[in-house]
Design an enzyme around this catalytic site. Structure first.
Site, PDB file in Angstrom:
ATOM      1  CE  LYS A 174      -4.149  -2.065   2.020  1.00  0.00           C
ATOM      2  NZ  LYS A 174      -3.682  -3.452   2.290  1.00  0.00           N
TER       3      LYS A 174
HETATM    4  C1  LIG Z   1      -4.361  -4.607   1.682  1.00  0.00           C
HETATM    5  C2  LIG Z   1      -3.646  -5.921   1.676  1.00  0.00           C
HETATM    6  C3  LIG Z   1      -4.040  -7.000   0.856  1.00  0.00           C
HETATM    7  C4  LIG Z   1      -5.288  -6.943  -0.016  1.00  0.00           C
HETATM    8  O1  LIG Z   1      -5.130  -6.087  -1.112  1.00  0.00           O
HETATM    9  P1  LIG Z   1      -6.422  -5.655  -1.968  1.00  0.00           P
HETATM   10  O2  LIG Z   1      -5.890  -4.663  -2.953  1.00  0.00           O
HETATM   11  O3  LIG Z   1      -7.361  -5.039  -0.990  1.00  0.00           O
HETATM   12  O4  LIG Z   1      -6.971  -6.876  -2.598  1.00  0.00           O
HETATM   13  C5  LIG Z   1      -3.278  -8.154   0.839  1.00  0.00           C
HETATM   14  N1  LIG Z   1      -2.190  -8.282   1.620  1.00  0.00           N
HETATM   15  C6  LIG Z   1      -1.784  -7.276   2.452  1.00  0.00           C
HETATM   16  C7  LIG Z   1      -0.601  -7.493   3.309  1.00  0.00           C
HETATM   17  C8  LIG Z   1      -2.483  -6.061   2.509  1.00  0.00           C
HETATM   18  O5  LIG Z   1      -2.082  -5.085   3.335  1.00  0.00           O
END
Ligand SMILES: *Cc1c(COP(=O)(O)O)cnc(C)c1O
Length: 437
Positions: free
Chosen positions: A107
């Site tokens: 993210k």
């Molecule tokens: C947010 C997150 C996900 C999921 O990602 P999406 O884009 O919401 O499908 C998977 N793994 C981790 C570690 C995350 O922080």
């Protein structure tokens, strides 16, 4: 470029409006009206480009009409101050490590890009822009760190008191500067409620410029396409794609990451197959099998960033393929794993390949093991560093075996500073108004 709403019940907007508003007026998600393709020649030579160079080319396809070249380059290069390398796990399975950013999760890419884009669009406004974000852990840290020190923007992170891990809490309560952490008496839903109420409060919005930074924002979602192109380039560079086709597995929760990959493929990226790897929250898995989409409340698992019962970006997937189930089920294969299976996978990969997966990446790895045939190479997105889930991982491989990266250790050493907040909206509003400048 214009952006339309997946609900198609409101007029198209500019990039600036899509980024500032986040969600369309009809509650749909914004989509770019056009997905521009690369020429095959681009992919023939892509291995000679660096990650940043590739990302700039991709960003130009999305945002080139709206942002001057030099500025866009600055935003992309400044966002990607860390690498997203491809690491060999087995002969045919590779990990795309997305955890080398400030908060050690993917993210960071979207949050950093969005912060810089928002600063570009709003930076010259006289009034400070206030970003409100409710978090159950990871989103708050990525957004806070992404926006840290960005001029003209103040971030308020609302989190439920006592309900996030120490590591997570330290990542947004120790920063200071333009980041304020609000420790809310209540649950994540209470935090979310305070934020949503604030956005709808006309009186408050007359006095303060408020915006959100959640994952449905196009400025967080589209930049996630960058690293799919990089995965292809780095495998090509290693000669791994010479006679083989690429399969990419994405550990999925809200499906933003996977959707960005699907968009990369629409731009021409040669991917034979995408896999959506899930935990027991399997509504999309069921949809792929049956054609019926039945959202339901999420259940808690050890891969908790994927504990989503009504994935927000599913609307974008439906839109991309005109709601045709057979097309969608062809583009995406689904796999799901129980907590018990996830633990076994982490243990096996660690002992057999000397690679430590986090609980989310473990689902991605296993789906490739289950899917791949001879002439294919698989990449799974390692969405977070295993040290973010030390307790779970050490329960599997043994105490003291997970090394805390320097970056995480540094957060833990910082001094926690947070404001106490009741779950009462009037208290929150009074607090925000008292902060105004
Ligand atoms: C947010 C997150 C996900 C999921 O990602 P999406 O884009 O919401 O499908 C998977 N793994 C981790 C570690 C995350 O922080």
């Amino acid at each position: 470029m214009k952006y339309y709403s997946t609900n198609r019940n409101t007029s198209d907007v500019s990039l600036k409006e899509a980024v500032v508003k986040g969600l369309a007026a009809d509650n749909g998600l914004f989509m770019p009206e056009q997905i521009k393709k690369f020429e095959p020649a681009f992919f023939a030579e892509i291995q000679h480009l660096s990650f940043q160079e590739i990302a700039f080319e991709v960003a130009t396809k999305f945002f080139g009409e709206d942002i001057a070249e030099a500025k866009l380059k600055e935003i992309v290069y400044d966002t990607l101050q860390f690498d997203c390398p491809v690491v060999e796990v087995t002969e045919s399975i590779y990990s795309l490590e997305l955890f080398h950013g400030p908060t050690l999760a993917f993210k960071d890419v979207g949050a950093r890009f969005m912060a810089r884009l928002l600063n570009y669009f709003l930076g010259k406004q006289e009034k400070l822009v206030n970003v409100l974000v409710a978090t159950s852990g990871d989103t708050g840290s990525a957004v806070a760190n992404g926006f840290l020190g960005v001029d003209g923007i103040h971030v308020y992170v609302l989190y439920p008191k006592g309900k996030v891990s120490n590591i997570q809490e330290s990542q947004f309560t120790t920063l200071g500067q333009n980041i304020t952490a609000l420790e809310v008496e209540g649950t994540f839903d209470d935090c979310q409620h305070l934020v949503k109420t604030a956005f709808l409060d006309e009186e408050l919005n007359k006095q303060l410029v408020l915006t959100s930074a959640n994952s449905i924002n196009v400025a967080r979602f589209l930049p996630q396409a960058f690293y799919y192109f990089n995965a292809y380039a780095r495998l090509k560079e290693k000669g791994k794609l010479d006679n083989k086709e690429l399969v990419i597995s994405v550990p999925s929760g809200n499906f933003g990451n996977l959707t960005a990959g699907l968009i990369a493929a629409e731009m021409g990226l040669p991917v034979k197959q995408f896999i959506a790897a899930n935990n027991e929250n399997d509504v999309v898995f069921e949809y792929l099998k049956t054609g019926e989409y039945k959202p339901r409340p999420s259940v808690e698992t050890i891969a908790n960033a994927m504990d989503v019962g009504a994935p927000s970006n599913f609307a974008r997937i439906l839109d991309l393929y005109k709601k045709e189930h057979s097309v969608i089920a062809g583009k995406i294969k689904g796999y799901r794993y129980s907590d018990k299976e996830i633990r076994t996978i982490i243990s096996q990969v660690y002992s057999e390949s000397d690679y430590l997966c986090d609980p989310h990446g473990a689902c991605g790895y296993q789906s490739l093991t289950d899917y791949l045939t001879e002439n294919e190479v698989g990449v799974f997105l390692e969405t977070a560093h295993p040290a973010k889930f030390t307790e779970t991982v050490e329960n599997v491989i043994g105490k003291g075996k997970v090394i805390l990266p320097e970056k995480l250790a540094a957060f833990m050493k910082g001094k926690k500073k947070s404001e106490q907040m009741s779950g009462n909206y009037d208290d929150f509003k009074t607090f925000l108004l008292a902060q105004s400048f």
